[in-house]
Each structure stands twice: as C-alpha cells, then as structure tokens.
Design an enzyme around this catalytic site. Structure first.
Site, PDB file in Angstrom:
ATOM      1  N   ASN A 185       3.040  70.197  46.511  1.00  0.00           N
ATOM      2  CA  ASN A 185       3.199  70.089  47.957  1.00  0.00           C
ATOM      3  C   ASN A 185       3.517  71.494  48.476  1.00  0.00           C
ATOM      4  OD1 ASN A 185       3.935  69.536  50.565  1.00  0.00           O
ATOM      5  ND2 ASN A 185       5.516  68.044  50.062  1.00  0.00           N
ATOM      6  N   ARG A 241      -0.886  67.538  48.022  1.00  0.00           N
ATOM      7  CA  ARG A 241      -0.612  66.876  49.298  1.00  0.00           C
ATOM      8  C   ARG A 241      -1.212  67.705  50.435  1.00  0.00           C
ATOM      9  NH1 ARG A 241       4.507  67.288  53.125  1.00  0.00           N
ATOM     10  NH2 ARG A 241       3.864  65.707  54.593  1.00  0.00           N
ATOM     11  N   HIS A 274       2.591  60.415  57.114  1.00  0.00           N
ATOM     12  CA  HIS A 274       3.405  59.713  56.095  1.00  0.00           C
ATOM     13  C   HIS A 274       2.630  58.568  55.435  1.00  0.00           C
ATOM     14  CE1 HIS A 274       6.926  60.846  58.952  1.00  0.00           C
ATOM     15  NE2 HIS A 274       6.886  61.710  57.972  1.00  0.00           N
ATOM     16  N   HIS A 304       9.318  54.545  58.265  1.00  0.00           N
ATOM     17  CA  HIS A 304       9.644  55.756  57.501  1.00  0.00           C
ATOM     18  C   HIS A 304      10.479  56.633  58.431  1.00  0.00           C
ATOM     19  CE1 HIS A 304       8.677  59.188  54.692  1.00  0.00           C
ATOM     20  NE2 HIS A 304       9.082  59.831  55.781  1.00  0.00           N
ATOM     21  N   LEU A 305      11.792  56.638  58.203  1.00  0.00           N
ATOM     22  CA  LEU A 305      12.687  57.349  59.120  1.00  0.00           C
ATOM     23  C   LEU A 305      13.348  58.513  58.378  1.00  0.00           C
ATOM     24  CD1 LEU A 305      14.402  54.197  60.732  1.00  0.00           C
ATOM     25  CD2 LEU A 305      12.214  55.258  61.334  1.00  0.00           C
ATOM     26  N   GLY A 306      12.871  59.720  58.660  1.00  0.00           N
ATOM     27  CA  GLY A 306      13.430  60.920  58.036  1.00  0.00           C
ATOM     28  C   GLY A 306      13.504  62.003  59.091  1.00  0.00           C
ATOM     29  N   ASN A 307      13.378  63.259  58.664  1.00  0.00           N
ATOM     30  CA  ASN A 307      13.315  64.337  59.663  1.00  0.00           C
ATOM     31  C   ASN A 307      12.183  64.073  60.628  1.00  0.00           C
ATOM     32  OD1 ASN A 307      15.266  66.296  59.568  1.00  0.00           O
ATOM     33  ND2 ASN A 307      14.437  67.111  57.649  1.00  0.00           N
ATOM     34  N   ARG A 366      11.766  66.803  67.098  1.00  0.00           N
ATOM     35  CA  ARG A 366      10.541  66.526  67.874  1.00  0.00           C
ATOM     36  C   ARG A 366      10.808  65.497  68.963  1.00  0.00           C
ATOM     37  NH1 ARG A 366       6.999  65.253  62.646  1.00  0.00           N
ATOM     38  NH2 ARG A 366       8.307  66.593  61.380  1.00  0.00           N
ATOM     39  N   ASP A 417      20.472  66.527  62.140  1.00  0.00           N
ATOM     40  CA  ASP A 417      20.831  65.729  60.966  1.00  0.00           C
ATOM     41  C   ASP A 417      21.650  64.512  61.385  1.00  0.00           C
ATOM     42  OD1 ASP A 417      22.336  64.801  58.594  1.00  0.00           O
ATOM     43  OD2 ASP A 417      21.260  66.455  57.648  1.00  0.00           O
ATOM     44  N   PHE A 418      21.201  63.344  60.955  1.00  0.00           N
ATOM     45  CA  PHE A 418      21.836  62.104  61.416  1.00  0.00           C
ATOM     46  C   PHE A 418      23.268  61.949  60.901  1.00  0.00           C
ATOM     47  CE2 PHE A 418      18.833  59.293  63.741  1.00  0.00           C
ATOM     48  CZ  PHE A 418      17.879  60.275  63.962  1.00  0.00           C
ATOM     49  N   ASN A 476      19.401  55.456  54.066  1.00  0.00           N
ATOM     50  CA  ASN A 476      20.843  55.757  53.984  1.00  0.00           C
ATOM     51  C   ASN A 476      21.678  55.400  55.203  1.00  0.00           C
ATOM     52  OD1 ASN A 476      20.842  57.131  51.374  1.00  0.00           O
ATOM     53  ND2 ASN A 476      19.516  58.608  52.413  1.00  0.00           N
ATOM     54  N   GLU A 507       6.509  59.451  47.558  1.00  0.00           N
ATOM     55  CA  GLU A 507       5.190  59.940  47.967  1.00  0.00           C
ATOM     56  C   GLU A 507       4.465  60.634  46.818  1.00  0.00           C
ATOM     57  OE1 GLU A 507       7.516  61.352  51.438  1.00  0.00           O
ATOM     58  OE2 GLU A 507       5.594  61.316  52.464  1.00  0.00           O
TER      59      GLU A 507
HETATM   60  P1  ADP Z   1      11.902  64.766  55.459  1.00  0.00           P
HETATM   61  O1  ADP Z   1      11.132  64.225  56.618  1.00  0.00           O
HETATM   62  O2  ADP Z   1      12.265  66.204  55.592  1.00  0.00           O
HETATM   63  O3  ADP Z   1      11.340  64.384  54.099  1.00  0.00           O
HETATM   64  P2  ADP Z   1      14.069  63.019  54.691  1.00  0.00           P
HETATM   65  O4  ADP Z   1      13.325  61.772  54.478  1.00  0.00           O
HETATM   66  O5  ADP Z   1      14.664  63.702  53.512  1.00  0.00           O
HETATM   67  O6  ADP Z   1      13.287  64.034  55.593  1.00  0.00           O
HETATM   68  O7  ADP Z   1      15.246  62.675  55.719  1.00  0.00           O
HETATM   69  C1  ADP Z   1      16.116  63.684  56.131  1.00  0.00           C
HETATM   70  C2  ADP Z   1      17.118  63.106  57.090  1.00  0.00           C
HETATM   71  O8  ADP Z   1      17.743  61.948  56.514  1.00  0.00           O
HETATM   72  C3  ADP Z   1      18.244  64.074  57.342  1.00  0.00           C
HETATM   73  O9  ADP Z   1      17.951  64.896  58.402  1.00  0.00           O
HETATM   74  C4  ADP Z   1      19.394  63.161  57.635  1.00  0.00           C
HETATM   75  O10 ADP Z   1      19.445  63.033  59.050  1.00  0.00           O
HETATM   76  C5  ADP Z   1      19.045  61.828  57.047  1.00  0.00           C
HETATM   77  N1  ADP Z   1      19.980  61.441  55.996  1.00  0.00           N
HETATM   78  C6  ADP Z   1      19.971  61.796  54.703  1.00  0.00           C
HETATM   79  N2  ADP Z   1      21.018  61.236  54.052  1.00  0.00           N
HETATM   80  C7  ADP Z   1      21.685  60.507  54.961  1.00  0.00           C
HETATM   81  C8  ADP Z   1      22.856  59.701  54.930  1.00  0.00           C
HETATM   82  N3  ADP Z   1      23.554  59.524  53.806  1.00  0.00           N
HETATM   83  N4  ADP Z   1      23.251  59.105  56.081  1.00  0.00           N
HETATM   84  C9  ADP Z   1      22.552  59.270  57.207  1.00  0.00           C
HETATM   85  N5  ADP Z   1      21.449  60.018  57.305  1.00  0.00           N
HETATM   86  C10 ADP Z   1      21.028  60.641  56.214  1.00  0.00           C
END
Ligand code: ADP
Length: 400
Positions: free
Chosen positions: A7, A90, A179, A207-210, A240, A282-283, A334, A385
């Site tokens: 990647n 990727r 994703h 899919h909830l991440g960055n 975003r 960051d959440f 998480n 992934e």
């Molecule tokens: P990416 O899109 O970069 O792959 P990830 O799937 O790793 O992102 O998600 C990153 C986000 O997940 C972080 O910005 C953070 O907000 C959130 N995160 C990670 N661990 C936790 C946790 N223990 N509690 C709440 N949010 C979390």
C-alpha cells in the site's frame, strides 16, 4: 503460497506478507517519510518490532529494505525472494478504466498513468510503488486491487450525478465510492459468522475511520455507497466535510479568497469533525473533550453519528429492509458511543442495541451487540483490507 501486499502513499509504503494457506500475517510494517530526512523503517515479525532510522530517498530503496528484512537470516520469514508468489497493490481510484482486480502489465500500467489525476495524492504514489516492486521482482506476478472495485455493481441511477450527461460520457464523472475491499470483507465475514449465504442477506456496512463510508450490500453486491467521485463525499469525517452544498463551498471560497484547489484542500483537510470541534480529528480526543463539557466537540460527535444514522435509514429504504448492520474500522470497531448514537431511535426499522454488549464489546474479534428482541443483527467486525487484496491477487494471478 505467500502474497506480499503493498500500500504505497506519496511518502510511505505499508506492507504485509501473508501466508495464504493459513491466511496468517508472517511479517508487516511501514516505511515512513520516504524522500524526506529521517526516514523511518518499521518491521514486525516473530512477535518482535524493529524500528530503524534509515535513509530512504525513494520507493525503490524502501522496497529493497523490505525484501532484505523479509529474507534476513535472523528476523526474516522467508529464505529467498522467490518464495513470494505474488504481489497485490492497493490502488485508491480506478475511474471506469478498471472494474476489477487487474494484472500488472505494460498495458495496465499505461492505463494507470492515464487515470493518475483521479486521485492526485494516491494514484501517482501507487504507480511509484508498483514500479519499485517491478524493478526488484520483475518475474513475480502483480495485481492491481482497487478500493473502488466492489462498488461497480451499483445501478446507474445510484452512481450517476444529475449533471449534463455529456460530461459523464466525456469525463466519467460519477460516484465510485471507496473502502471497497473493507466493505466486501466485512459483508462476507458477517454472512460467515451468521452461518448464512451472503446472497440471502441485506447488509449495511459502516466503515468508520479517518475516512468513513457506508455501503448498502444486497446479496453480496454493493448497490449504493456514501462516498462519491472522490472520498470527500458522505458523512463528515476526521478532516473532510462530507456532503456539502456546492454553493456554500463557493461562498466560502469567495469570502476567503481561495482558488478552486485551495477550496478543495480546505474541504479535505480542515473541515469535518476537526473543523467543527476545533479540537481534533481523532475521535478519542473528541470524546475526552465532550465529556469535559466542550460543546463543539459534542456537536461534532452528534453530527457524525446523525450522518451515519441518515445513511442507515436511506440504505434500509434502498435495500427494502435490512438484516445486518456492521460496524468496522478505527471508530466503528472501538467507539461504542458513536455506535449507540448512530443507532438511536431506529426501532421502527427493527434495530435495537444491547447497550451493555455494546459498551463491553471485546477488541479485535467479531461481536454481536443487538438486543434479544432486535429484528436486525448488529455486528462489530474487525476489517482486514490486506487479506482481501491478497485473496484477489491469488485469484487474478491464478495462483494456488
Ligand atoms: P484510517 O482511515 O486512517 O485507516 P482508522 O480506521 O485507523 O483510520 O481509524 C482511525 C480513527 O479511529 C482515529 O482517528 C480515531 O478517531 C478512531 N479510533 C481509534 N481507536 C479508537 C478508540 N479506542 N476509541 C475511539 N476512536 C478510536
């Protein structure tokens, strides 16, 4: 059978070597700050982590370092490079040029050059990474696996934008989503976990991440997804904006004297929950701030959860019902508060969360968190992934 998954980012290269018989990761790591002073090399294998500051002026040097470590007599996991049967790369954006995983050939690389500007931050970096691997492993089959691939089953009325049709035809402007490998993986895992055929299930995958996207999966096929032409669309994200009225963006641009590309940079990097809260993208930071009474952090969290909930409602309509809702990625796996808020008051859809199961959800494994009287299953599933990329590589390169 061993597959190396690569990647490549503009200044990074993440890698995993996967044994496909067991689907176990043999070694993984990251080359950071490629082409920048103080490059950093991370390698994890045999339960050990090695981190070294090594000069990596370009991706070729990074790939050489990875291969040297993988074959190292002390910390390596293979005895020679010939044990790598295939490489999966990727790729973020495919446009309409690639609708499925594709072997790396001079022809496919020519097409990759043509679609570079669809993802100007990511696609050129992928090309650099692929060329670096080709120069070190010229005889190893390589496959391009696209984040957009899973979404090509969307019907035309779901992927089209209401713009002049001639512009769709000329520039291929439409919804592509992102994703895809993650949505595909968790939908399949959900079916496996529930001991059902994925063909018999209506699944909404979150899919909830960055970056965050939500997908409606009918019988294993994507029928709609929240990201659009680029990963800027959909719910608000770390930095975003997500969906926004274009006129509002133009209004800000005029007031703040921003060019089109500055406006896009603003929408991609300075908005989302970071922009709203003024605290962080960051959440974890947002939750801390919200529990200390920070109104804007609370607002950002509420906006995010409300965005997820609206897509769940929309996709339940698109699917004509929903059997399973899946949460995955950093936040989805998480953050129990986000899950709880996103699913609040959805009982008319038959969605009922067990709050105790939700808040005590174990990390890193599949968990079922609906209450006993919920018609809809609610699952938390760790995404993978890289494994999907490795599986697609085996299939496309006809290995095994
Ligand atoms: P990416 O899109 O970069 O792959 P990830 O799937 O790793 O992102 O998600 C990153 C986000 O997940 C972080 O910005 C953070 O907000 C959130 N995160 C990670 N661990 C936790 C946790 N223990 N509690 C709440 N949010 C979390």
């Amino acid at each position: 059978m061993k597959i190396l998954v690569i990647n490549s980012g503009s200044s990074s290269l993440k890698y995993q070597l996967i044994d496909m018989e067991t689907e176990r990761v043999l070694a993984k790591g990251n080359c950071e700050r490629i082409g920048i002073a103080h490059s950093n090399f991370i390698y994890k294998a045999h339960g050990r982590t090695i981190e070294q500051e090594v000069e990596m002026p370009n991706h070729n040097v990074a790939v050489k370092l990875v291969l040297n470590k993988l074959t190292d007599s002390e910390i390596g996991v293979i005895s020679s490079m010939s044990e790598i049967d295939g490489v999966g790369h990727r790729v973020v954006a495919s446009g309409e040029a690639f609708k499925k995983p594709t072997l790396v050939t001079p022809e496919s690389m020519k097409l990759m050059e043509e679609i570079k500007d669809l993802a100007p931050l990511h696609n050129p970096a992928a090309i650099v990474g692929i060329k670096a691997c080709l120069s070190e492993m010229p005889n190893t089959p390589m496959v391009l696996v696209f984040d957009t691939g899973f979404h090509f089953t969307m019907p035309d009325y779901a992927y089209m934008y209401a713009i002049d049709y001639a512009h769709y035809e000329k520039y291929h402007i439409r919804r592509y989503g992102a994703h895809g490998t993650s949505h595909k993986f968790v939908a399949q895992e959900a079916a496996k976990y529930l001991k059902k055929d994925v063909k018999d299930l209506k699944i909404i995958t979150c899919h909830l991440g960055n970056g965050s996207s939500i997908t409606a999966v009918n019988g294993g096929r994507c029928i709609d997804t929240s990201m659009g032409f680029t990963p800027l669309a959909g719910v608000p994200m770390g930095t975003r904006s997500g969906d926004i009225d274009y006129s509002a963006a133009e209004y800000i641009a005029k007031k703040e004297n921003m060019t089109v590309s500055e406006t896009l940079n603003y929408l991609n990097k300075k908005c989302g929950v970071l922009g709203v809260s003024g605290v962080s993208s960051d959440f974890r930071d947002l939750s801390d701030a919200a529990s200390n009474g920070n109104y804007r952090a609370e607002l950002a969290l509420n906006m995010f959860a409300y965005g997820v909930k609206k897509y769940i409602g929309a996709y339940a309509a698109a699917l004509n019902g929903v059997d399973v809702i899946v949460f995955t990625a950093g936040i989805g796996e998480n953050d129990d508060v986000v899950r709880r808020k996103s699913l609040q008051n959805l009982d008319y859809l038959g969605v009922k969360l067990d709050e105790r199961k939700n808040s005590s959800c174990p990390r890193g494994e599949i968990a079922e968190i609906q209450s006993a009287d919920s018609k809809v299953k609610i699952l938390v599933i760790p995404t993978n992934e890289e494994l999907v990329i490795a599986r697609e590589t085996m299939l496309e390169a006809k290995l095994g």
